[in-house]
Scaffold this active site. Structure first.
Site, PDB file in Angstrom:
ATOM      1  N   PHE A 161      -1.527  19.816 -21.745  1.00  0.00           N
ATOM      2  CA  PHE A 161      -0.390  18.891 -21.844  1.00  0.00           C
ATOM      3  C   PHE A 161      -0.776  17.814 -22.838  1.00  0.00           C
ATOM      4  O   PHE A 161      -1.805  17.152 -22.684  1.00  0.00           O
ATOM      5  CB  PHE A 161      -0.053  18.245 -20.486  1.00  0.00           C
ATOM      6  CG  PHE A 161       1.145  17.332 -20.590  1.00  0.00           C
ATOM      7  CD1 PHE A 161       2.430  17.820 -20.407  1.00  0.00           C
ATOM      8  CD2 PHE A 161       0.994  15.979 -20.907  1.00  0.00           C
ATOM      9  CE1 PHE A 161       3.551  16.988 -20.528  1.00  0.00           C
ATOM     10  CE2 PHE A 161       2.105  15.149 -21.040  1.00  0.00           C
ATOM     11  CZ  PHE A 161       3.378  15.653 -20.845  1.00  0.00           C
ATOM     12  N   ASP A 264      -8.571  15.028 -26.382  1.00  0.00           N
ATOM     13  CA  ASP A 264      -7.464  14.246 -25.829  1.00  0.00           C
ATOM     14  C   ASP A 264      -7.932  13.699 -24.473  1.00  0.00           C
ATOM     15  O   ASP A 264      -7.937  14.404 -23.472  1.00  0.00           O
ATOM     16  CB  ASP A 264      -6.218  15.128 -25.674  1.00  0.00           C
ATOM     17  CG  ASP A 264      -5.032  14.336 -25.119  1.00  0.00           C
ATOM     18  OD1 ASP A 264      -5.248  13.214 -24.624  1.00  0.00           O
ATOM     19  OD2 ASP A 264      -3.895  14.852 -25.176  1.00  0.00           O
ATOM     20  N   LYS A 293      -3.163   5.522 -21.373  1.00  0.00           N
ATOM     21  CA  LYS A 293      -3.217   5.325 -19.915  1.00  0.00           C
ATOM     22  C   LYS A 293      -4.161   4.197 -19.453  1.00  0.00           C
ATOM     23  O   LYS A 293      -3.747   3.057 -19.404  1.00  0.00           O
ATOM     24  CB  LYS A 293      -3.559   6.648 -19.228  1.00  0.00           C
ATOM     25  CG  LYS A 293      -2.434   7.690 -19.388  1.00  0.00           C
ATOM     26  CD  LYS A 293      -2.652   8.863 -18.486  1.00  0.00           C
ATOM     27  CE  LYS A 293      -1.664   9.989 -18.693  1.00  0.00           C
ATOM     28  NZ  LYS A 293      -0.353   9.777 -18.107  1.00  0.00           N
TER      29      LYS A 293
HETATM   30  N1  PMP Z   1      -2.153  13.783 -23.317  1.00  0.00           N
HETATM   31  C1  PMP Z   1      -2.551  13.861 -22.044  1.00  0.00           C
HETATM   32  C2  PMP Z   1      -3.862  14.521 -21.726  1.00  0.00           C
HETATM   33  C3  PMP Z   1      -1.764  13.320 -21.033  1.00  0.00           C
HETATM   34  O1  PMP Z   1      -2.165  13.418 -19.747  1.00  0.00           O
HETATM   35  C4  PMP Z   1      -0.551  12.672 -21.364  1.00  0.00           C
HETATM   36  C5  PMP Z   1       0.333  12.047 -20.308  1.00  0.00           C
HETATM   37  N2  PMP Z   1       0.339  12.662 -19.066  1.00  0.00           N
HETATM   38  C6  PMP Z   1      -0.171  12.618 -22.719  1.00  0.00           C
HETATM   39  C7  PMP Z   1      -0.998  13.185 -23.667  1.00  0.00           C
HETATM   40  C8  PMP Z   1       1.115  11.952 -23.144  1.00  0.00           C
HETATM   41  O2  PMP Z   1       1.065  10.568 -22.940  1.00  0.00           O
HETATM   42  P1  PMP Z   1       2.404   9.715 -22.908  1.00  0.00           P
HETATM   43  O3  PMP Z   1       3.153  10.122 -21.680  1.00  0.00           O
HETATM   44  O4  PMP Z   1       1.925   8.290 -22.849  1.00  0.00           O
HETATM   45  O5  PMP Z   1       3.158  10.012 -24.154  1.00  0.00           O
END
Ligand code: PMP
Length: 448
Positions: A161, A264, A293
């Site tokens: 994701f 990521d 986050k």
């Molecule tokens: N990458 C990862 C690993 C995530 O867990 C998330 C959010 N769950 C995102 C990208 C996307 O972040 P955002 O919702 O702040 O766009």
């Protein structure tokens, strides 16, 4: 004795306390307005409305106090309305709220960049760029890698994701709900198998990595690949910890082939796993890291940090954005990082991980529906299965999660098959509250 904390003048007792049914009347009323005013597709997990939160609890507008085992999806790791963060943001609010860093720079943005260059792995010269959301960081990491390498293909992994914007959505594996109906997707994205020890027949990390590498070499040609992007522990996909050696084998191969390794760490970063970053557990050093986050105590901020020669490759003006590295968010980030460091939160994440792992491993002995207990630090999950076939049990997962919500615990599910319960408590939660929250999940399992 029950602990109290003060959040913005409210005395927040650190306890689970239900004074109405869930949802209470006030929450119900506000959520009816949500239905009428907010796009349906913007869903919500709990049928309650937040009023005040801090420590390890969240108070809803009906006066129900919930144990927080979600941290707003791994965001408020330093606790909601952390006093250091509140103070820093207030001070900044009184000075200025925005200039656009790309119009008139300010020191806090630069201080955040310096700090990220320091705490991310790798002893080479680094640079940082700040953005607003995780998706935006991912998009920019891809832009940077493509520009620096002059190549276009990006390789992502099964169960990944990476976000909901167009490019991030293309990188994301799961169709429903993230991609369905939202195409066409960005081109030059390729997906390969990763390492999912519970479900890939016991491949070693090296074997799983070799499988991915062969796929890339045969079907793409390594010379056309700009970057691979990988979550060192896959978050939404199910808190999947790859077999040891998987990340390091890939890292070695990317290095030999001029391919940018993007970690990521948007969910797994910032003390969550008991180290600054999940890659630190295996000594893997990425070229670029995406972060968000847990970076700023709940204020919207994200970052890409990496090798200076990659980060500096693009033309001036190619990276940026009106709000990226907003001064309130930068003030929050500096205070948040200080809190991780000064309040011993990395160690606390490890302790929380031990408690969660011990309790669920013990439960697993008597309940084979808990197929696996996995994760690192305060990023722990249980995968729920049919004990005879090991096939995923999303119905059981959903029952347990709903039971927790009805009984005063904020709990999140995840997983490609919807059968994983993840635990992401704020690192400021106290032991008794954590144990009580685990107890509710155990009750939910026993009754389902
Ligand atoms: N990458 C990862 C690993 C995530 O867990 C998330 C959010 N769950 C995102 C990208 C996307 O972040 P955002 O919702 O702040 O766009």
């Amino acid at each position: 004795m029950t602990a109290h904390i003060t959040v913005g003048g409210t005395d927040l007792v650190q306890e689970r306390r239900l004074v109405t049914g869930i949802p209470g009347p006030r929450s119900r009323e506000i959520l009816e307005r949500k239905e009428a005013a907010v796009a349906r597709s913007v869903g919500h997990t709990l049928p309650i409305v937040a009023d005040v939160a801090g420590g390890g609890t969240l108070l809803d507008v009906d006066g129900n106090s919930f144990i927080d085992l979600g941290s707003g999806i791994a965001v408020t790791s330093v606790g909601n309305s952390n006093p250091r963060v509140v103070r820093a943001v207030r001070d900044q609010l009184d000075r200025f709220t925005h200039t656009a860093f790309t119009v008139v720079p300010y020191e806090s943005y630069i201080a955040v960049a310096e700090k990220l260059n320091q705490i991310t792995p790798g002893d080479f010269t680094k640079r940082t760029a700040l953005f607003n959301s995780g998706s935006e960081a991912v998009e920019n990491a891809v832009k940077i890698a493509r520009h620096a390498t002059g190549r276009q293909a990006i390789v992502a992994f099964e169960h990944s994701f990476h976000g909901r914007t167009n490019l991030a959505m293309a990188l994301t594996a799961k169709s429903a709900p993230y991609k369905q109906g939202f195409g066409p997707f960005a081109p030059e994205i390729y997906r390969v198998s990763g390492s999912y020890p519970y479900r890939d027949g016991g491949l070693t990390g090296q074997e799983a990595a070799r499988r991915a590498i062969e796929h890339i070499e045969n079907e793409l040609g390594s010379q056309s690949v700009a970057a691979i992007i990988i979550e060192p522990i896959q978050g939404e996909g199910g808190f999947i910890v790859p077999a040891e050696g998987f990340l390091s084998t890939l890292r070695e191969w990317t290095e030999c082939n001029g391919i940018v390794f993007i970690a990521d760490e948007i969910q797994s970063g910032f003390a969550r796993t008991g180290m600054w970053f999940a890659v630190d557990h295996e000594g893997v050093v990425p070229d670029l890291i995406t972060m968000a986050k847990g970076i700023a105590g709940g204020l919207p901020l994200s970052a890409v940090t990496g090798r200076a020669e990659l980060m500096d490759a693009a033309q001036v003006g190619g990276l940026g954005g009106t709000y990226g590295g907003n001064p309130l968010a930068c003030a929050a980030a500096l205070a948040t990082i200080e809190s991780y460091e000064e309040d011993g939160l990395l160690e606390r994440a490890r302790r929380i991980g031990d408690i969660l792992t011990d309790r669920f491993t013990e439960l697993q002995r008597a309940d084979p529906r808990i197929g696996q207990v996995r994760g690192r630090g305060a990023m722990i999950a249980i995968e729920l299965v049919d004990p005879d076939t090991l096939s995923p049990d999303p119905a059981l997962t959903s029952k347990v999660v709903k039971y927790a919500h009805q009984n005063g615990v904020i709990l999140l599910a995840c997983g490609t098959y919807g059968n994983v319960i993840r635990f992401l408590p704020p690192l400021t939660i106290e032991d008794p509250l954590l144990h009580e929250g685990i107890g509710i999940v155990a009750d939910g399992l026993a009754r389902s």
